[in-house]
Design a protein around this motif. Structure first.
Motif, mmCIF file in Angstrom:
data_model
loop_
_atom_site.group_PDB
_atom_site.id
_atom_site.type_symbol
_atom_site.label_atom_id
_atom_site.label_comp_id
_atom_site.label_asym_id
_atom_site.label_seq_id
_atom_site.Cartn_x
_atom_site.Cartn_y
_atom_site.Cartn_z
ATOM 1 N N LEU A 27 38.309 24.817 15.989
ATOM 2 C CA LEU A 27 37.768 26.165 15.813
ATOM 3 C C LEU A 27 37.816 26.952 17.123
ATOM 4 O O LEU A 27 38.046 28.168 17.119
ATOM 5 N N PHE A 28 37.630 26.285 18.251
ATOM 6 C CA PHE A 28 37.738 26.925 19.556
ATOM 7 C C PHE A 28 39.175 27.420 19.768
ATOM 8 O O PHE A 28 39.396 28.534 20.251
ATOM 9 N N GLY A 29 40.152 26.605 19.387
ATOM 10 C CA GLY A 29 41.559 27.005 19.495
ATOM 11 C C GLY A 29 41.862 28.220 18.638
ATOM 12 O O GLY A 29 42.594 29.131 19.067
ATOM 13 N N ILE A 30 41.304 28.257 17.441
ATOM 14 C CA ILE A 30 41.471 29.434 16.583
ATOM 15 C C ILE A 30 40.827 30.650 17.248
ATOM 16 O O ILE A 30 41.371 31.758 17.206
ATOM 17 N N GLY A 31 39.692 30.427 17.911
ATOM 18 C CA GLY A 31 39.031 31.508 18.648
ATOM 19 C C GLY A 31 39.893 32.044 19.776
ATOM 20 O O GLY A 31 39.930 33.248 20.017
ATOM 21 N N LEU A 33 43.170 32.075 19.797
ATOM 22 C CA LEU A 33 44.204 32.890 19.146
ATOM 23 C C LEU A 33 43.651 34.264 18.753
ATOM 24 O O LEU A 33 44.338 35.282 18.898
ATOM 25 N N ILE A 34 42.436 34.296 18.261
ATOM 26 C CA ILE A 34 41.801 35.566 17.893
ATOM 27 C C ILE A 34 41.637 36.454 19.122
ATOM 28 O O ILE A 34 41.920 37.656 19.088
ATOM 29 N N MET A 35 41.211 35.867 20.236
ATOM 30 C CA MET A 35 41.006 36.655 21.452
ATOM 31 C C MET A 35 42.326 37.166 22.020
ATOM 32 O O MET A 35 42.398 38.302 22.500
ATOM 33 N N VAL A 36 43.370 36.362 21.968
ATOM 34 C CA VAL A 36 44.685 36.816 22.437
ATOM 35 C C VAL A 36 45.154 37.988 21.577
ATOM 36 O O VAL A 36 45.636 39.007 22.104
ATOM 37 N N ALA A 37 44.994 37.876 20.276
ATOM 38 C CA ALA A 37 45.386 38.968 19.377
ATOM 39 C C ALA A 37 44.562 40.222 19.671
ATOM 40 O O ALA A 37 45.100 41.345 19.668
ATOM 41 N N PHE A 38 43.273 40.052 19.942
ATOM 42 C CA PHE A 38 42.419 41.194 20.251
ATOM 43 C C PHE A 38 42.883 41.892 21.526
ATOM 44 O O PHE A 38 43.011 43.119 21.560
ATOM 45 N N ILE A 39 43.139 41.128 22.580
ATOM 46 C CA ILE A 39 43.542 41.714 23.854
ATOM 47 C C ILE A 39 44.880 42.444 23.705
ATOM 48 O O ILE A 39 45.054 43.557 24.209
ATOM 49 N N ARG A 40 45.819 41.836 22.997
ATOM 50 C CA ARG A 40 47.132 42.475 22.815
ATOM 51 C C ARG A 40 47.006 43.783 22.031
ATOM 52 O O ARG A 40 47.624 44.788 22.378
ATOM 53 N N THR A 41 46.202 43.773 20.990
ATOM 54 C CA THR A 41 46.007 44.990 20.199
ATOM 55 C C THR A 41 45.254 46.045 20.996
ATOM 56 O O THR A 41 45.616 47.223 20.976
ATOM 57 N N ALA A 42 44.232 45.623 21.724
ATOM 58 C CA ALA A 42 43.455 46.571 22.528
ATOM 59 C C ALA A 42 44.305 47.187 23.624
ATOM 60 O O ALA A 42 44.148 48.368 23.947
ATOM 61 N N GLN A 43 45.240 46.421 24.173
ATOM 62 C CA GLN A 43 46.112 46.950 25.222
ATOM 63 C C GLN A 43 47.060 48.011 24.659
ATOM 64 O O GLN A 43 47.416 48.956 25.365
ATOM 65 N N ARG A 44 47.465 47.872 23.406
ATOM 66 C CA ARG A 44 48.308 48.902 22.792
ATOM 67 C C ARG A 44 47.520 50.195 22.580
ATOM 68 O O ARG A 44 48.063 51.291 22.706
#
Length: 86
Positions: free
Chosen positions: A61-65, A67-78
């Protein structure tokens, strides 16, 4: 002979955007990783798993977290660009 490529204008860091994304990432990260830890613990109790299985579930579940944070940062940077043309 090839002509010299045009130089690109310098880029400046957009500090308000960077600080906004970092602040949101800290808040959301605390929630995501807290939910991963608590969720793994709760699911382990629900399914009657031993301590080792509980830790493995928490790690998954930490690993899934992550992945969620990486997706958040990439989207927020756009949405909030970290650099702007100077």
């Amino acid at each position: 002979m090839n002509p010299q490529p045009a130089s690109t204008p310098p880029r400046a860091i957009a500090w308000p955007s960077v600080l906004t994304v970092i602040s949101a990432a800290i808040l959301i990260g605390a929630e995501v990783f807290g939910a991963a830890f608590a969720g793994g613990w709760a699911l382990a109790i629900l399914f009657g798993l031993n301590d080792t299985a509980a830790h493995i579930l928490q790690a998954v579940l930490f690993g899934i977290g992550v992945l969620i944070m990486v997706a958040f940062i990439r989207t927020a940077q756009r949405i909030e660009p970290f650099f702007r043309r100077a």
